[in-house]
Design an enzyme around this catalytic site. Structure first.
Site, mmCIF file in Angstrom:
data_model
loop_
_atom_site.group_PDB
_atom_site.id
_atom_site.type_symbol
_atom_site.label_atom_id
_atom_site.label_comp_id
_atom_site.label_asym_id
_atom_site.label_seq_id
_atom_site.Cartn_x
_atom_site.Cartn_y
_atom_site.Cartn_z
ATOM 1 N N LYS A 1 31.962 16.572 36.167
ATOM 2 C CA LYS A 1 30.953 17.496 36.700
ATOM 3 C C LYS A 1 29.585 16.837 36.651
ATOM 4 C CE LYS A 1 33.355 21.774 35.932
ATOM 5 N NZ LYS A 1 33.489 22.069 37.360
ATOM 6 N N LYS B 1 47.594 29.017 36.546
ATOM 7 C CA LYS B 1 47.187 27.949 35.629
ATOM 8 C C LYS B 1 46.125 28.480 34.671
ATOM 9 C CE LYS B 1 43.208 25.556 36.958
ATOM 10 N NZ LYS B 1 42.445 24.395 37.231
ATOM 11 N N ASP C 1 46.867 49.294 30.311
ATOM 12 C CA ASP C 1 46.744 48.091 29.494
ATOM 13 C C ASP C 1 48.117 47.402 29.445
ATOM 14 O OD1 ASP C 1 44.580 47.167 27.124
ATOM 15 O OD2 ASP C 1 46.639 46.400 26.957
ATOM 16 N N GLU D 1 32.533 16.224 41.100
ATOM 17 C CA GLU D 1 31.860 17.472 41.457
ATOM 18 C C GLU D 1 30.376 17.298 41.160
ATOM 19 O OE1 GLU D 1 35.368 20.762 40.649
ATOM 20 O OE2 GLU D 1 34.142 20.114 38.983
ATOM 21 N N HIS E 1 47.416 25.381 42.710
ATOM 22 C CA HIS E 1 47.020 25.599 44.103
ATOM 23 C C HIS E 1 46.688 24.292 44.810
ATOM 24 C CE1 HIS E 1 42.991 25.167 42.389
ATOM 25 N NE2 HIS E 1 42.610 24.862 43.598
ATOM 26 N N ASP F 1 41.489 20.840 32.536
ATOM 27 C CA ASP F 1 41.167 21.629 33.721
ATOM 28 C C ASP F 1 41.705 21.001 34.997
ATOM 29 O OD1 ASP F 1 39.977 23.853 34.973
ATOM 30 O OD2 ASP F 1 38.203 22.697 35.490
ATOM 31 N N LYS G 1 47.280 22.399 49.207
ATOM 32 C CA LYS G 1 46.224 21.917 50.114
ATOM 33 C C LYS G 1 46.806 20.968 51.154
ATOM 34 C CE LYS G 1 42.275 22.212 46.989
ATOM 35 N NZ LYS G 1 41.164 22.714 47.776
ATOM 36 N N HIS H 1 46.119 18.877 38.476
ATOM 37 C CA HIS H 1 45.848 18.409 39.845
ATOM 38 C C HIS H 1 45.942 16.881 39.996
ATOM 39 C CE1 HIS H 1 44.488 22.417 40.020
ATOM 40 N NE2 HIS H 1 43.210 22.238 39.876
HETATM 41 P P1 NDP Z 1 39.347 37.660 35.077
HETATM 42 O O1 NDP Z 1 38.926 37.712 33.663
HETATM 43 O O2 NDP Z 1 38.318 37.774 36.142
HETATM 44 O O3 NDP Z 1 40.375 38.871 35.342
HETATM 45 C C1 NDP Z 1 41.337 39.253 34.401
HETATM 46 C C2 NDP Z 1 42.183 40.370 34.962
HETATM 47 O O4 NDP Z 1 43.188 40.697 33.994
HETATM 48 C C3 NDP Z 1 41.418 41.643 35.257
HETATM 49 O O5 NDP Z 1 42.012 42.259 36.368
HETATM 50 C C4 NDP Z 1 41.648 42.474 33.982
HETATM 51 O O6 NDP Z 1 41.617 43.846 34.223
HETATM 52 C C5 NDP Z 1 43.078 42.074 33.679
HETATM 53 N N1 NDP Z 1 43.389 42.252 32.253
HETATM 54 C C6 NDP Z 1 43.055 41.399 31.245
HETATM 55 N N2 NDP Z 1 43.563 41.876 30.079
HETATM 56 C C7 NDP Z 1 44.207 43.017 30.377
HETATM 57 C C8 NDP Z 1 44.944 43.940 29.619
HETATM 58 N N3 NDP Z 1 45.113 43.793 28.302
HETATM 59 N N4 NDP Z 1 45.484 44.980 30.264
HETATM 60 C C9 NDP Z 1 45.310 45.158 31.570
HETATM 61 N N5 NDP Z 1 44.629 44.313 32.354
HETATM 62 C C10 NDP Z 1 44.086 43.258 31.758
HETATM 63 O O7 NDP Z 1 40.247 36.370 35.235
HETATM 64 P P2 NDP Z 1 40.430 35.457 36.531
HETATM 65 O O8 NDP Z 1 40.784 36.308 37.694
HETATM 66 O O9 NDP Z 1 39.269 34.545 36.664
HETATM 67 O O10 NDP Z 1 41.656 34.523 36.105
HETATM 68 C C11 NDP Z 1 42.991 34.965 36.137
HETATM 69 C C12 NDP Z 1 43.920 33.772 36.007
HETATM 70 O O11 NDP Z 1 43.740 32.925 37.128
HETATM 71 C C13 NDP Z 1 43.674 32.909 34.769
HETATM 72 O O12 NDP Z 1 44.904 32.409 34.319
HETATM 73 C C14 NDP Z 1 42.829 31.789 35.319
HETATM 74 O O13 NDP Z 1 42.958 30.618 34.547
HETATM 75 C C15 NDP Z 1 43.438 31.625 36.687
HETATM 76 N N6 NDP Z 1 42.543 30.975 37.652
HETATM 77 C C16 NDP Z 1 41.334 31.556 37.954
HETATM 78 C C17 NDP Z 1 40.488 30.952 38.887
HETATM 79 C C18 NDP Z 1 39.192 31.579 39.284
HETATM 80 O O14 NDP Z 1 38.482 30.996 40.106
HETATM 81 N N7 NDP Z 1 38.834 32.733 38.775
HETATM 82 C C19 NDP Z 1 40.856 29.655 39.524
HETATM 83 C C20 NDP Z 1 42.176 29.180 39.170
HETATM 84 C C21 NDP Z 1 42.962 29.815 38.266
HETATM 85 P P3 NDP Z 1 40.280 44.724 33.990
HETATM 86 O O15 NDP Z 1 39.185 44.048 34.755
HETATM 87 O O16 NDP Z 1 40.634 46.040 34.611
HETATM 88 O O17 NDP Z 1 40.049 44.744 32.518
#
Ligand code: NDP
Length: 458
Positions: free
Chosen positions: A313, A135, A82, A203, A165, A222, A169, A227
């Site tokens: 959207k 972001k 964590d 979109e 990102h 967003d 592009k 962007h």
């Molecule tokens: P998710 O919720 O899918 O993933 C979050 C990640 O953080 C997981 O690996 C989770 O681990 C980990 N995590 C969260 N809290 C803890 C904690 N307390 N301790 C340890 N691990 C933790 O988020 P996204 O991947 O969707 O997004 C991540 C970032 O990227 C955000 O800032 C989002 O705004 C940005 N982003 C996302 C996009 C997308 O398409 N998804 C597009 C553009 C930007 P576990 O699963 O093991 O709990």
């Protein structure tokens, strides 16, 4: 100096699956990833499971390249824990195995950014290190300032890489290139010849199951604050004195600072009918799924030229396009031409890429009546580099050109801050239309919106 380890927080997350693993494989395939790659998340995974997860993610969201993946897999390590637990960072120190210049990538929910920054500092992992921050960077001016302050407690600004990102592009990079690699554009690129500028990011889909996320954010936060304002700077900024990251970002800052902060009268917010039925959306939500704004830039180059941005959207199609309307000739020599038959420059940024120059030519026949034509250049649209591959490769080398500087991100928030949330009413629009009718009123006096088309014959 190049980073000597790549550490990514959020290793089990959605972004890692969709973008980070494919980008890492591409870097490995290009021979640009000869360093340990350490993923950190809570899930109770082994190194072997982590590698299998990476492989499945690439198969789903990209194309597996057996040789490149093998190169990557050999370097992949997983640290479980964590982010609020100091032991997690002790395990990271062990996994780093003496690496002195790690790149830490925060691909995690923004609510966890500060916890991780503090954990890294307490474990001595910030010295000599760089940090990439995903972001959204803040949700308003105040929170962006607070996040900048938290980062600066542990990292020098030159080591901070705020990712957008969109800037990675190819067609967005081409905007910068096209503007400053050609001299012919400069004489007309000002209030003398430009009547108005429109940027549309449409979109055709809705929130795609991400209602809970979207309902916290809305269109302004967003895509507009980041962007679309970045696209606007590339269109409107003065030529930077060099390609150097600081020269470029300083020029962007000058432009951001000249954009007048928005007032409610400059904004139309819309919400598509049915948004409240989306999973995760509050029943009384007044978050916008559409926004149109009118911006003014107080510089000698742009005084009096309105810049419009519209994004939303559930619009009729998915497309991002810039339309620069040029002024009509000073004298109406051919009075039968329609009043808004001005020339234009058009940049199609997605789904295809094109640069168009609109002009009028005489229609065949007796009268001096014109017709519109467009000279279109369609550059090679191959994305031979994924945006995330380009950006992560740049961050590993310490090249900040495509990342947003602290003062720029704050200046961009300053523009939208007065109209965030309920500053303007939200109007319902029918899915498949171009937003609420009030967006047409916003642009009245400057003609009308140029709705992009995907039909190349029009
Ligand atoms: P998710 O919720 O899918 O993933 C979050 C990640 O953080 C997981 O690996 C989770 O681990 C980990 N995590 C969260 N809290 C803890 C904690 N307390 N301790 C340890 N691990 C933790 O988020 P996204 O991947 O969707 O997004 C991540 C970032 O990227 C955000 O800032 C989002 O705004 C940005 N982003 C996302 C996009 C997308 O398409 N998804 C597009 C553009 C930007 P576990 O699963 O093991 O709990």
């Amino acid at each position: 100096m190049d980073s000597d380890a790549f550490v990514f927080f959020g290793a089990s997350g959605d972004l890692a699956q969709k973008k980070i693993f494919p980008a890492l494989q591409a870097l490995a395939g290009d021979g640009r990833l000869d360093i340990p790659v350490i993923g950190i998340a809570r899930s109770n995974w082994s190194d072997a499971h982590f590698r299998e997860h990476a492989k499945a993610a690439i198969q789903k969201h990209g194309k597996l390249d057996a040789k490149a993946f093998q190169h990557l897999a050999q370097r992949l390590h997983y640290v479980r824990g964590d982010y609020a637990d100091a032991q997690t960072f002790k395990r990271l120190v062990t996994a780093l195995n003496g690496a002195a210049r790690p790149l830490h990538y925060l691909a995690i929910p923004p609510s966890r950014f500060e916890t991780v920054i503090e954990g890294l500092k307490a474990a001595g992992c910030t010295q000599g290190a760089r940090v990439v921050v995903e972001k959204p960077f803040g949700r308003d001016l105040q929170s962006a300032r607070a996040l900048n302050a938290a980062l600066h407690q542990s990292f020098d600004e030159s080591s901070v890489f705020r990712i957008d990102h969109y800037l990675g592009k190819e067609p967005v990079q081409n905007l910068l290139y096209y503007r400053f690699a050609n001299a012919f554009l400069e004489p007309i690129w000002s209030r003398d010849h430009v009547a108005s500028v429109q940027i549309t990011m449409a979109e055709s889909f809705g929130v795609q199951g991400r209602g809970a996320f979207y309902d916290e954010v809305g269109t302004l936060r967003d895509v507009v604050q980041n962007h679309m304002l970045q696209v606007l700077t590339l269109l409107a900024m003065d030529p930077p004195i060099s390609q150097d990251a600081e020269a470029l970002r300083s020029e962007k800052l000058r432009l951001f600072q000249a954009i007048r902060p928005l007032s409610p009268a400059d904004v139309v917010r819309g919400q598509f009918l049915g948004y409240h039925d989306e999973k995760g959306v509050a029943p009384d939500s007044n978050v916008e799924t559409f926004v149109a704004v009118r911006l003014a830039i107080d510089t000698w180059r742009w005084a009096g030229v309105p810049f419009y941005i519209r994004a939303g959207k559930c619009l009729p199609l998915t497309c991002t396009e810039v339309h620069v309307d040029l002024k009509a000739p000073p004298q109406a020599l051919f009075p039968k031409d329609p009043p808004h038959a001005a020339n234009f420059v058009r940049f199609r940024l997605s789904p295809d890429v094109a640069i168009g120059q609109g002009a009028r030519i005489k229609a065949p026949g007796e009268g001096m009546v014109g017709q519109g034509v467009e000279l279109v250049a369609e550059p090679d649209t191959r994305e031979d580099m994924l945006p995330y591959e380009r950006l992560l490769g740049d961050a590993l080398r310490g090249d900040a050109t495509l990342f947003t500087r602290d003062d720029c991100v704050e200046a961009a928030w300053q523009i939208v801050d007065p109209v965030l949330d309920a500053a303007a009413p939200v109007e319902v629009y029918t899915p498949g239309t171009w937003g609420p009718p009030a967006s047409d009123e916003l642009i009245e006096g400057q003609g009308s919106w140029h709705n992009p088309s995907l039909d190349k014959s029009t």
